[in-house]
Design a protein around this motif. Structure first.
Motif, mmCIF file in Angstrom:
data_model
loop_
_atom_site.group_PDB
_atom_site.id
_atom_site.type_symbol
_atom_site.label_atom_id
_atom_site.label_comp_id
_atom_site.label_asym_id
_atom_site.label_seq_id
_atom_site.Cartn_x
_atom_site.Cartn_y
_atom_site.Cartn_z
ATOM 1 N N GLY A 33 0.831 -1.201 0.000
ATOM 2 C CA GLY A 33 0.000 0.000 0.000
ATOM 3 C C GLY A 33 0.860 1.243 0.000
ATOM 4 N N VAL A 34 0.199 2.391 0.117
ATOM 5 C CA VAL A 34 0.878 3.679 0.124
ATOM 6 C C VAL A 34 0.981 4.160 1.569
ATOM 7 C CG1 VAL A 34 0.813 6.069 -0.707
ATOM 8 C CG2 VAL A 34 0.047 4.216 -2.188
ATOM 9 N N THR A 55 6.743 9.758 0.907
ATOM 10 C CA THR A 55 5.615 8.876 0.620
ATOM 11 C C THR A 55 6.139 7.736 -0.242
ATOM 12 O OG1 THR A 55 4.088 10.731 0.697
ATOM 13 C CG2 THR A 55 3.291 8.733 -0.366
ATOM 14 N N VAL A 56 5.736 6.514 0.108
ATOM 15 C CA VAL A 56 6.199 5.337 -0.631
ATOM 16 C C VAL A 56 5.033 4.410 -0.944
ATOM 17 C CG1 VAL A 56 8.516 5.360 0.393
ATOM 18 C CG2 VAL A 56 6.724 4.010 1.460
ATOM 19 N N ARG A 57 5.217 3.627 -1.991
ATOM 20 C CA ARG A 57 4.282 2.541 -2.297
ATOM 21 C C ARG A 57 5.034 1.251 -2.007
ATOM 22 N NH1 ARG A 57 2.816 3.768 -7.086
ATOM 23 N NH2 ARG A 57 0.824 4.658 -6.472
ATOM 24 N N ILE A 58 4.655 0.585 -0.925
ATOM 25 C CA ILE A 58 5.292 -0.681 -0.559
ATOM 26 C C ILE A 58 4.637 -1.789 -1.365
ATOM 27 C CG2 ILE A 58 5.655 -2.352 1.303
ATOM 28 C CD1 ILE A 58 5.814 0.053 3.241
ATOM 29 N N TYR A 97 8.596 1.851 -3.778
ATOM 30 C CA TYR A 97 8.916 2.949 -4.676
ATOM 31 C C TYR A 97 8.656 4.243 -3.933
ATOM 32 C CZ TYR A 97 8.888 -0.379 -8.518
ATOM 33 O OH TYR A 97 9.172 -1.433 -9.336
ATOM 34 N N GLN A 98 9.587 5.164 -3.977
ATOM 35 C CA GLN A 98 9.369 6.488 -3.419
ATOM 36 C C GLN A 98 8.527 7.258 -4.425
ATOM 37 O OE1 GLN A 98 12.800 8.417 -1.833
ATOM 38 N NE2 GLN A 98 11.794 10.409 -1.717
ATOM 39 N N LEU A 99 7.497 7.969 -3.951
ATOM 40 C CA LEU A 99 6.561 8.667 -4.819
ATOM 41 C C LEU A 99 6.736 10.179 -4.734
ATOM 42 C CD1 LEU A 99 3.310 6.660 -3.925
ATOM 43 C CD2 LEU A 99 4.994 6.172 -5.716
ATOM 44 N N ASN A 100 6.463 10.855 -5.843
ATOM 45 C CA ASN A 100 6.460 12.317 -5.815
ATOM 46 C C ASN A 100 5.042 12.785 -5.470
ATOM 47 O OD1 ASN A 100 4.983 12.105 -8.191
ATOM 48 N ND2 ASN A 100 6.640 12.797 -9.512
ATOM 49 N N THR A 137 9.631 7.709 -8.213
ATOM 50 C CA THR A 137 10.865 8.418 -8.564
ATOM 51 C C THR A 137 12.109 7.605 -8.243
ATOM 52 O OG1 THR A 137 10.875 9.532 -6.423
ATOM 53 C CG2 THR A 137 9.813 10.682 -8.253
ATOM 54 N N ALA A 138 11.970 6.595 -7.366
ATOM 55 C CA ALA A 138 13.122 5.757 -7.006
ATOM 56 C C ALA A 138 12.618 4.466 -6.386
ATOM 57 C CB ALA A 138 14.024 6.485 -6.021
#
Length: 97
Positions: free
Chosen positions: A18-19, A35-38, A57-60, A66-67
């Motif tokens: 999730g986020v 903020t990340v999406r695991i 994933y790191q989110l913008n 973004t990473a």
């Protein structure tokens, strides 16, 4: 001396995909929240009780990745957040139609 691996429940905590917003509650490294999406809990690692390794994933600000990162986090410090709002996309005309 306390044993950090001592269980406080029947099973180690698991992180659901999730986020999440990560702040200092999740780890001292997040002085500036992200903020990340695991997408995966790395269950093959054996961190101290209450902590977990996750793939994410790191989110913008608009929800774009973004990473890709592997993070070590305190499960109780993860703050679930709604999916970032995505801007509406305009339909594009195909060439030759």
């Amino acid at each position: 001396m306390s044993d950090l691996r001592r269980p406080t429940g029947p099973n180690p905590p698991k992180v659901e995909p999730g986020v999440y917003r990560l702040t200092r509650a999740a780890s001292p490294q997040f002085v500036t929240p992200i903020t990340v999406r695991i997408f995966r809990h790395l269950a093959d690692r054996h961190p101290p009780w209450g902590w977990a390794w996750v793939d994410c994933y790191q989110l913008n600000s608009v929800g774009d990745a973004t990473a890709r990162r592997e993070l070590f986090v305190l499960v109780d410090g993860l703050e679930p957040v709604p999916e970032p709002a995505r801007p509406a996309r305009r339909a594009t005309a195909r060439a030759g139609t």
